[in-house]
Scaffold this active site. Structure first.
Site, PDB file in Angstrom:
ATOM      1  N   LYS A   1       4.907 -11.021 -18.630  1.00 54.38           N
ATOM      2  CA  LYS A   1       4.406  -9.706 -19.031  1.00 54.38           C
ATOM      3  C   LYS A   1       3.001  -9.815 -19.605  1.00 54.38           C
ATOM      4  O   LYS A   1       2.132  -8.998 -19.304  1.00 54.38           O
ATOM      5  CB  LYS A   1       5.341  -9.082 -20.084  1.00 54.38           C
ATOM      6  CG  LYS A   1       6.574  -8.457 -19.521  1.00 54.38           C
ATOM      7  CD  LYS A   1       6.251  -7.198 -18.716  1.00 54.38           C
ATOM      8  CE  LYS A   1       7.306  -6.964 -17.686  1.00 54.38           C
ATOM      9  NZ  LYS A   1       7.320  -7.943 -16.583  1.00 54.38           N
TER      10      LYS A   1
ATOM     11  N   GLU B   1       9.889 -14.521 -19.035  1.00 60.45           N
ATOM     12  CA  GLU B   1       9.569 -13.111 -18.830  1.00 60.45           C
ATOM     13  C   GLU B   1       8.488 -12.642 -19.810  1.00 60.45           C
ATOM     14  O   GLU B   1       7.611 -11.857 -19.454  1.00 60.45           O
ATOM     15  CB  GLU B   1      10.834 -12.262 -18.976  1.00 60.45           C
ATOM     16  CG  GLU B   1      10.614 -10.759 -18.962  1.00 60.45           C
ATOM     17  CD  GLU B   1      10.016 -10.219 -17.672  1.00 60.45           C
ATOM     18  OE1 GLU B   1       9.620  -9.030 -17.667  1.00 60.45           O
ATOM     19  OE2 GLU B   1       9.926 -10.964 -16.667  1.00 60.45           O
TER      20      GLU B   1
ATOM     21  N   LYS C   1       2.964  -2.708  -7.217  1.00 59.82           N
ATOM     22  CA  LYS C   1       4.341  -2.601  -7.678  1.00 59.82           C
ATOM     23  C   LYS C   1       5.341  -3.183  -6.693  1.00 59.82           C
ATOM     24  O   LYS C   1       6.181  -3.991  -7.048  1.00 59.82           O
ATOM     25  CB  LYS C   1       4.662  -1.127  -7.946  1.00 59.82           C
ATOM     26  CG  LYS C   1       6.067  -0.880  -8.481  1.00 59.82           C
ATOM     27  CD  LYS C   1       6.236  -1.467  -9.855  1.00 59.82           C
ATOM     28  CE  LYS C   1       7.563  -1.093 -10.478  1.00 59.82           C
ATOM     29  NZ  LYS C   1       7.756  -1.770 -11.761  1.00 59.82           N
TER      30      LYS C   1
ATOM     31  N   GLU D   1       0.434 -10.517 -16.876  1.00 60.14           N
ATOM     32  CA  GLU D   1       0.332  -9.423 -15.917  1.00 60.14           C
ATOM     33  C   GLU D   1      -0.610  -8.326 -16.393  1.00 60.14           C
ATOM     34  O   GLU D   1      -1.422  -7.826 -15.616  1.00 60.14           O
ATOM     35  CB  GLU D   1       1.717  -8.786 -15.698  1.00 60.14           C
ATOM     36  CG  GLU D   1       2.592  -9.472 -14.681  1.00 60.14           C
ATOM     37  CD  GLU D   1       3.902  -8.741 -14.487  1.00 60.14           C
ATOM     38  OE1 GLU D   1       4.303  -8.558 -13.327  1.00 60.14           O
ATOM     39  OE2 GLU D   1       4.524  -8.341 -15.494  1.00 60.14           O
TER      40      GLU D   1
ATOM     41  N   TRP E   1      -3.929  -1.809  -1.045  1.00 62.19           N
ATOM     42  CA  TRP E   1      -3.968  -3.057  -1.790  1.00 62.19           C
ATOM     43  C   TRP E   1      -4.395  -4.114  -0.785  1.00 62.19           C
ATOM     44  O   TRP E   1      -3.674  -4.418   0.164  1.00 62.19           O
ATOM     45  CB  TRP E   1      -2.590  -3.376  -2.378  1.00 62.19           C
ATOM     46  CG  TRP E   1      -2.568  -4.565  -3.287  1.00 62.19           C
ATOM     47  CD1 TRP E   1      -2.812  -4.575  -4.626  1.00 62.19           C
ATOM     48  CD2 TRP E   1      -2.267  -5.917  -2.929  1.00 62.19           C
ATOM     49  NE1 TRP E   1      -2.685  -5.849  -5.123  1.00 62.19           N
ATOM     50  CE2 TRP E   1      -2.355  -6.694  -4.105  1.00 62.19           C
ATOM     51  CE3 TRP E   1      -1.939  -6.546  -1.727  1.00 62.19           C
ATOM     52  CZ2 TRP E   1      -2.115  -8.059  -4.119  1.00 62.19           C
ATOM     53  CZ3 TRP E   1      -1.710  -7.925  -1.737  1.00 62.19           C
ATOM     54  CH2 TRP E   1      -1.797  -8.668  -2.927  1.00 62.19           C
TER      55      TRP E   1
ATOM     56  N   HIS F   1       7.672 -33.541 -24.384  1.00 61.77           N
ATOM     57  CA  HIS F   1       7.533 -34.327 -23.158  1.00 61.77           C
ATOM     58  C   HIS F   1       6.270 -33.966 -22.379  1.00 61.77           C
ATOM     59  O   HIS F   1       6.200 -34.184 -21.181  1.00 61.77           O
ATOM     60  CB  HIS F   1       8.765 -34.131 -22.271  1.00 61.77           C
ATOM     61  CG  HIS F   1      10.025 -34.637 -22.896  1.00 61.77           C
ATOM     62  ND1 HIS F   1      10.282 -35.972 -23.077  1.00 61.77           N
ATOM     63  CD2 HIS F   1      11.090 -33.970 -23.415  1.00 61.77           C
ATOM     64  CE1 HIS F   1      11.461 -36.110 -23.672  1.00 61.77           C
ATOM     65  NE2 HIS F   1      11.969 -34.916 -23.888  1.00 61.77           N
TER      66      HIS F   1
ATOM     67  N   ARG G   1       1.189   1.545  -5.966  1.00 64.58           N
ATOM     68  CA  ARG G   1       1.455   0.626  -4.856  1.00 64.58           C
ATOM     69  C   ARG G   1       0.179  -0.005  -4.305  1.00 64.58           C
ATOM     70  O   ARG G   1       0.237  -0.915  -3.470  1.00 64.58           O
ATOM     71  CB  ARG G   1       2.174   1.375  -3.730  1.00 64.58           C
ATOM     72  CG  ARG G   1       3.536   1.903  -4.104  1.00 64.58           C
ATOM     73  CD  ARG G   1       4.166   2.637  -2.946  1.00 64.58           C
ATOM     74  NE  ARG G   1       4.498   1.728  -1.870  1.00 64.58           N
ATOM     75  CZ  ARG G   1       5.718   1.259  -1.631  1.00 64.58           C
ATOM     76  NH1 ARG G   1       6.723   1.599  -2.403  1.00 64.58           N
ATOM     77  NH2 ARG G   1       5.949   0.451  -0.615  1.00 64.58           N
TER      78      ARG G   1
ATOM     79  N   CYS H   1       0.842  -1.187   0.000  1.00 62.04           N
ATOM     80  CA  CYS H   1       0.000   0.000   0.000  1.00 62.04           C
ATOM     81  C   CYS H   1       0.881   1.242   0.000  1.00 62.04           C
ATOM     82  O   CYS H   1       2.093   1.170   0.048  1.00 62.04           O
ATOM     83  CB  CYS H   1      -0.902  -0.002   1.228  1.00 62.04           C
ATOM     84  SG  CYS H   1      -1.788  -1.554   1.468  1.00 62.04           S
TER      85      CYS H   1
ATOM     86  N   ASN I   1       0.842  -0.163   6.392  1.00 63.65           N
ATOM     87  CA  ASN I   1       1.256  -1.101   5.348  1.00 63.65           C
ATOM     88  C   ASN I   1       1.848  -2.327   6.031  1.00 63.65           C
ATOM     89  O   ASN I   1       2.542  -2.203   7.040  1.00 63.65           O
ATOM     90  CB  ASN I   1       2.339  -0.491   4.454  1.00 63.65           C
ATOM     91  CG  ASN I   1       1.831   0.653   3.613  1.00 63.65           C
ATOM     92  OD1 ASN I   1       0.633   0.895   3.531  1.00 63.65           O
ATOM     93  ND2 ASN I   1       2.747   1.378   3.002  1.00 63.65           N
ATOM     94  N   GLY I   2       1.638  -3.500   5.464  1.00 61.85           N
ATOM     95  CA  GLY I   2       2.190  -4.718   6.048  1.00 61.85           C
ATOM     96  C   GLY I   2       1.100  -5.655   6.509  1.00 61.85           C
ATOM     97  O   GLY I   2      -0.077  -5.497   6.158  1.00 61.85           O
TER      98      GLY I   2
END
Length: 600
Positions: free
Chosen positions: A483, A479, A595, A486, A74, A502, A27, A2, A98-99
């Protein structure tokens, strides 16, 4: 994950808080709130589900105060809602947090047994009640008493109407930064909220608390021992946090990559000995020659950049190297070897999983270097040495320029270690020349954006995609898939191309496009054989490599084989971005993500 902003001083706090929260919205962006102490001494609170702009537009004209705190959330405990939004209030106390409070259920039960009515589903609300119930005369002592009962991580800012000119902030595992102004003070979870007002900042350490007034601050530990803090200067200015005409920060940051790579290379290539100079490593040549293994730790894109780095170190320095998710590392009780060099990778320098992995390594005597973007961040301060990316602020949740700059820094580190060991001057010259060519080659790739955008709009119509690559191409594929999912929410999976037959080949059909990483290297013929297997089953193929291979081919300039993965990633960033745009998504703020991941 957050965002926190706080202010005390002569001006109205509300515009400072709302502007700061807007800069921190990357954030967390599911709800937001403000609390200010009015001139009358009244505590005024407004909070709501949704974005900062909606909250700001709904504020009444008389919502003002000269001391205040703000928060953008968040969600971790409790769904996004008006009630669960911060600040949380108990009597004269307002708190933003936050946390995660790990013993929140236990604390809630004790509070409820004492007759306290908790109104939210959050873990954070207990902090407000614990502080309000303290009998301490000073707000900092009340905060200390409350935090002594807490198990978990926090970055907090606290208001107390009985002390209207004081802010109390504290940190444990979640960043808090003080901003020093002219007869005014600021606090935030990220310097992005502060750059408009000051360049002088102080980073709190874990277990540290600050009492903040307009004319200054004092810091101390949770057991009330005074600490001394030296201010540092923010490297970037306010303009770096603006979109500068781009529709999205992600597109801006993709286009900033030539300049970001130039900064990562700046002053670090040594033409006399054909090596790299990395002064922050705190690792002399004798110690470097004693390294027998390299272990790279990161999360998400930092982990994939670490995979690229591990390959570079093995190829150029001939040291066994591998990358591992930092989030898994400490839970398997790892064997920490004295001749292993550990490298922690984090754009923010505050990624909690990576930070605690570093702390575990330090506790066991491991030598840890940091590769981070944020100067003065927790991981940077915890490590024995390291390298800053100098990529500049990255605002979009999906990492692009920080990922690329990280891969470039690993190439510099691999060159440095290789030249200390057995890499020849001729190979050192070759790699240095390749690194210098990267900014111009990235610019060439960006010039293909219109074609990539058209392809992305077509691919966005599919529900799922497969990404494949071999050896150097494998982390590129991972990657690329990361992307795409996301920002576009298109399901994407990455596999080593050698593993296709396989198992994953069963998925191939006309409804599942495959993006194949096909550089011109020693594995090109094997990659072409794999593409034949896909086409024989009528699978659509998109290739990213150095030649036009028919179908949908994205061609990138050729560099040295060891450095090609850096360039092969750039088209995949544009592909993901334009797929998300075509689908109408909020590219910079993808759902469910934030983020800087400062919780487990």
């Amino acid at each position: 994950m957050c965002g926190i902003v706080a202010y005390v001083g002569p001006r109205d706090a509300v515009p400072v808080l709302t502007e700061g929260l807007t800069r921190l919205e990357y954030r967390g962006y599911d709800s937001a709130g403000l609390a200010v102490i009015a001139r009358s001494g009244e505590l005024k609170v407004r909070k709501a589900k949704g974005r900062i702009a909606e909250l700001a537009a709904a504020l009444p004209a008389r919502f003002k105060g000269r001391t205040g705190i703000g928060h953008t959330r968040w969600a971790t405990h409790g769904e996004p809602s008006d009630v669960n939004a911060h600040p949380h209030v108990s009597g004269p106390i307002a708190v933003v947090h936050n946390g995660i409070i790990e013993n929140a259920d236990e604390l809630r039960a004790k509070l409820e047994a004492d007759g306290v009515v908790l109104t939210s589903q959050t873990d954070s609300e207990v902090l407000a009640h614990l502080i309000a119930r303290s009998g301490a005369d000073e707000p900092e002592d009340a905060v200390r008493e409350a935090l002594s009962q807490v198990v978990g991580t926090y970055g907090i800012a606290v208001l107390d109407t009985r002390h209207p000119d004081v802010l109390v902030v504290a940190r444990n595992g979640s960043p808090v930064v003080l901003g020093i102004g002219e007869k005014e003070m600021f606090a935030a979870s990220d310097v992005a909220a502060l750059v408009r007002y000051t360049r002088q900042v102080v980073h709190l350490d874990d277990g540290e608390l600050a009492t903040v007034r307009a004319d200054g601050f004092r810091t101390s530990t949770l057991d009330a021992r005074a600490t001394s803090k030296k201010p540092s200067v923010i490297e970037t200015d306010e303009a770096a946090y603006d979109a500068e005409g781009y529709t999205h920060f992600m597109r801006k940051e993709i286009h900033e990559q030539p300049a970001a790579v130039e900064r990562a290379l700046g002053g670090r290539l040594d033409d006399r000995f054909h090596t790299a100079h990395l002064g922050g490593l705190n690792l002399d040549p004798r110690e470097a020659r004693g390294v027998r293994r390299v272990k790279i730790l990161g999360c998400g894109s930092a982990y994939y950049a670490g995979q690229v780095g591990a390959q570079l170190i093995e190829e150029l320095a001939r040291i066994p190297a591998d990358a591992e998710p930092a989030s898994e590392f400490r839970y398997r009780n790892p064997v920490v070897e004295p001749d292993t060099l550990y490298i922690a990778v984090s754009q923010s320098g505050e990624t909690y999983d990576t930070l605690v992995a570093v702390q575990e390594l330090r506790r066991k005597g491991g030598r840890v270097l940091g590769v981070v973007n944020a100067v003065g961040s927790a991981i940077a301060r915890e490590c024995d040495g390291g390298v800053y990316l100098h990529a500049g602020p990255e605002i979009s949740v999906a990492s692009t320029k920080a990922y690329t700059s990280t891969a470039v820094v690993f190439a510099l580190l691999a060159l440095h270690l290789g030249r200390i060991r057995d890499l020849s001057p001729a190979d050192g010259r070759r790699i240095a020349a390749g690194l210098r060519a990267l900014p111009g080659q990235i610019t060439e790739i960006l010039a293909q954006e219109d074609r990539i955008a058209a392809l992305a709009a077509d691919l966005a119509t599919y529900r799922s995609m497969l990404f494949i690559g071999r050896v150097r191409g494998w982390p590129v594929a991972r990657e690329g898939a990361q992307k795409l999912k996301e920002v576009s929410y298109v399901h994407a999976e990455a596999y080593p191309a050698s593993e296709l037959k396989h198992g994953p080949l069963a998925l191939v059909s006309p409804e599942l496009p495959t993006v194949a990483i096909v550089p011109d290297d020693e594995l090109r013929d094997k990659n072409l054989s794999t593409l034949g297997e896909i086409r024989a089953r009528k699978g659509r193929v998109v290739t990213v490599g150095h030649r036009d291979l028919g179908d949908d081919s994205l061609v990138v300039p050729k560099n040295e084989p060891e450095l090609d993965p850096i360039l092969l990633t750039i088209p995949l960033q544009l592909l993901a971005y334009h797929a998300a745009v075509a689908l109408g998504h909020d590219v910079d703020k993808p759902r469910n993500l934030a983020k800087s991941v400062t919780v487990e």
